[in-house]
Design an enzyme around this catalytic site. Structure first.
Site, short mmCIF file in Angstrom:
data_model
loop_
_atom_site.label_atom_id
_atom_site.label_comp_id
_atom_site.label_asym_id
_atom_site.label_seq_id
_atom_site.Cartn_x
_atom_site.Cartn_y
_atom_site.Cartn_z
N THR A 11 0.83 -1.21 0.00
CA THR A 11 0.00 0.00 0.00
C THR A 11 0.86 1.26 0.00
OG1 THR A 11 -1.65 -1.21 1.27
CG2 THR A 11 -1.87 1.18 1.26
N LYS A 100 6.55 1.87 11.90
CA LYS A 100 6.55 2.26 13.33
C LYS A 100 7.05 1.16 14.25
CE LYS A 100 2.45 1.34 11.52
NZ LYS A 100 1.06 1.68 11.44
N GLU A 124 9.15 10.27 9.28
CA GLU A 124 7.96 11.13 9.45
C GLU A 124 6.66 10.33 9.34
OE1 GLU A 124 7.69 14.83 10.04
OE2 GLU A 124 5.93 13.68 10.64
N GLY A 182 -7.48 0.24 3.41
CA GLY A 182 -6.02 0.22 3.57
C GLY A 182 -5.54 0.95 4.81
N GLU A 185 -3.84 -2.46 10.07
CA GLU A 185 -2.62 -3.27 9.99
C GLU A 185 -2.97 -4.66 9.47
OE1 GLU A 185 0.51 -1.94 10.88
OE2 GLU A 185 -0.80 -0.22 10.79
N LYS A 200 3.46 4.34 18.62
CA LYS A 200 3.58 5.72 18.13
C LYS A 200 3.83 6.70 19.29
CE LYS A 200 0.82 4.92 13.97
NZ LYS A 200 -0.56 4.82 13.45
N1 HSE Z 1 -3.04 1.08 11.04
C1 HSE Z 1 -2.51 2.38 11.19
C2 HSE Z 1 -3.63 3.31 11.59
C3 HSE Z 1 -1.87 2.82 9.91
O1 HSE Z 1 -4.80 2.91 11.44
O2 HSE Z 1 -3.39 4.40 12.07
C4 HSE Z 1 -1.10 4.12 10.00
O3 HSE Z 1 -0.02 4.01 10.88
#
Ligand code: HSE
Length: 405
Positions: A11, A100, A124, A182, A185, A200
């Site tokens: 993606t 991440k 970023e 998309g 995860e 994060k």
């Molecule tokens: N799965 C993550 C989210 C993707 O939904 O924020 C972006 O880091």
């Protein structure tokens, strides 16, 4: 001319190619040199697509090519990404990643390697999708001592919570939609159990406070216990339910956690809906600042990746300094931190309220029309420890959600 290689054509990888194809001319102007994709590493071939002739299956072709100056890692997962990124840095290539898991686990080490080699390791896109948040923390808020970071850092769960609140949709159906778009995860447990938000906030906290925060040390709760009825109470209380990730510096100690919270209309993150992320930062000089935008999805994430590629291209041979050291930071114990709790209890007010007050002290009762087999209360500000002790004294607690001021 700067030649780059992309590891992974999923993606985000395909988004990076699309962004470079769509905005190539202006990106090259901003970088001050032409950026050209020389290789795309993937297990599959992509016949008929623009990258068809760039696809390679052997990572060493990229690692051993001295023309490649920047490697873009968008494969996800810790391995083999970690091995590839280390190899790239060892071989004199700057690295840009959206990964991440990799950054949370090995960010400090990879930053140190990049610094030693006068290269860059930029990430970023690893937090907040397309929202600039790493660069502001690293470069724009350097006059401040950061005191607090609170964010909605996961687009998938925010999308699910928003749809459940607005449309009364079932959890599983909305999760499926987020996967189709998309956002989610590969294993959506990472989203819905809070692990993605946890990684994060570990990254942001490490950057803001300068030392390694291990994500395993952060208390983390997801949204899997939130049901339709919680939203009915939230509506009655004029609140939204949001998965918040936060870290706060109090008397030189950092406290961090991830959990669903009820937030009122006056809270700065109240209107951050759908896949959007919002990050609220407090600095001792600047005061409050908010960052807001698309937190997941192919093109927003790719936009952040390409921004980092441009930064690497502009800084070939120079390391962009970052504060995040490998020294581990011990986090404060959250059991003494105080907040109000929303608690749902089985039974009726007349049967149970005295018991609830004996356990938690003074409470405000919340009743919703049509719900008769249970009621809810909001406590005064009590500590996490006091909540745990009180909850052991009551049979029939259905759910509890913390309330953020
Ligand atoms: N799965 C993550 C989210 C993707 O939904 O924020 C972006 O880091």
């Amino acid at each position: 001319m700067v030649k780059i290689a992309i590891l992974g054509y999923g993606t985000v990888g395909s988004g990076v190619v699309e962004v470079l194809e769509t905005n190539g001319a202006s990106i090259n102007k901003r970088a001050g040199k032409n950026i050209e994709i020389k290789y795309v590493l993937d297990l599959k071939d992509f016949p008929g697509e623009s990258v068809e002739k760039l696809i390679v299956h052997d990572v060493d072709i990229i690692m051993n090519d001295p023309e490649i100056k920047i490697v873009v890692e968008v494969m996800g997962g810790v391995e083999p990404a970690f091995t590839f990124v280390k190899k790239a840095l060892e071989n004199g290539k700057s690295v840009v990643t959206s990964n991440k898991e990799l950054v949370a686990k090995h960010g400090a080490q990879l930053l140190a390697m990049a610094k030693e080699k006068k290269l860059n390791f930029l990430f970023e896109a690893s937090v907040g999708g397309g929202i600039p948040i790493i660069r502001p923390l690293n470069q724009s808020l350097t006059a401040d001592e950061i005191t607090q970071i609170t964010g909605i850092l996961n687009g998938t769960t925010n999308y699910i919570l928003t749809k459940m609140a607005r449309e009364g949709l079932e959890f599983d159906a909305v999760l499926k939609e987020a996967q189709e778009k998309g956002y989610a995860e590969r294993n959506p447990d990472a989203d819905i159990k809070g692990f993605d938000s946890c990684r994060k906030i570990a990254i942001l906290t490490s950057l803001a406070f300068g030392s390694q925060v291990d994500y395993e040390d952060i208390y983390t709760e997801g949204i899997t216990n939130i049901t339709d009825r919680d939203f009915k109470y939230a509506e009655k209380m004029n609140c939204a339910i949001k998965l918040l990730a936060s870290s706060k510096m109090i008397d030189d100690v950092v406290y961090a956690m991830v959990a669903p919270f009820m937030i009122s209309e006056s809270h700065p993150l109240y209107s951050v809906n759908d896949v959007l992320n919002g990050i609220y930062i407090n600095g001792n000089v600047i005061g409050d600042v908010m960052f807001f935008g698309a937190g997941a999805g192919k093109l927003p994430t790719a936009s952040a990746v390409v921004t980092d590629v441009v930064d690497c291209a502009k800084h070939l041979g120079t390391n962009i300094m970052s504060l995040w050291s490998t020294n581990k930071r011990e986090l404060g114990d959250i059991s003494n931190s105080k907040k109000k709790f929303f608690i749902r209890v089985e039974g009726t007010v007349s049967d149970k309220l005295a018991e609830v007050k004996a356990a938690f002290g003074d409470v405000e009762v919340i009743l919703v029309d049509g719900i008769t087999d249970e009621f809810a209360v909001v406590t005064e500000e009590i500590s996490e420890k006091a909540y745990e002790q009180g909850s052991k004294k009551i049979v029939g607690i259905i759910n509890r959600i913390r309330i953020e001021k």
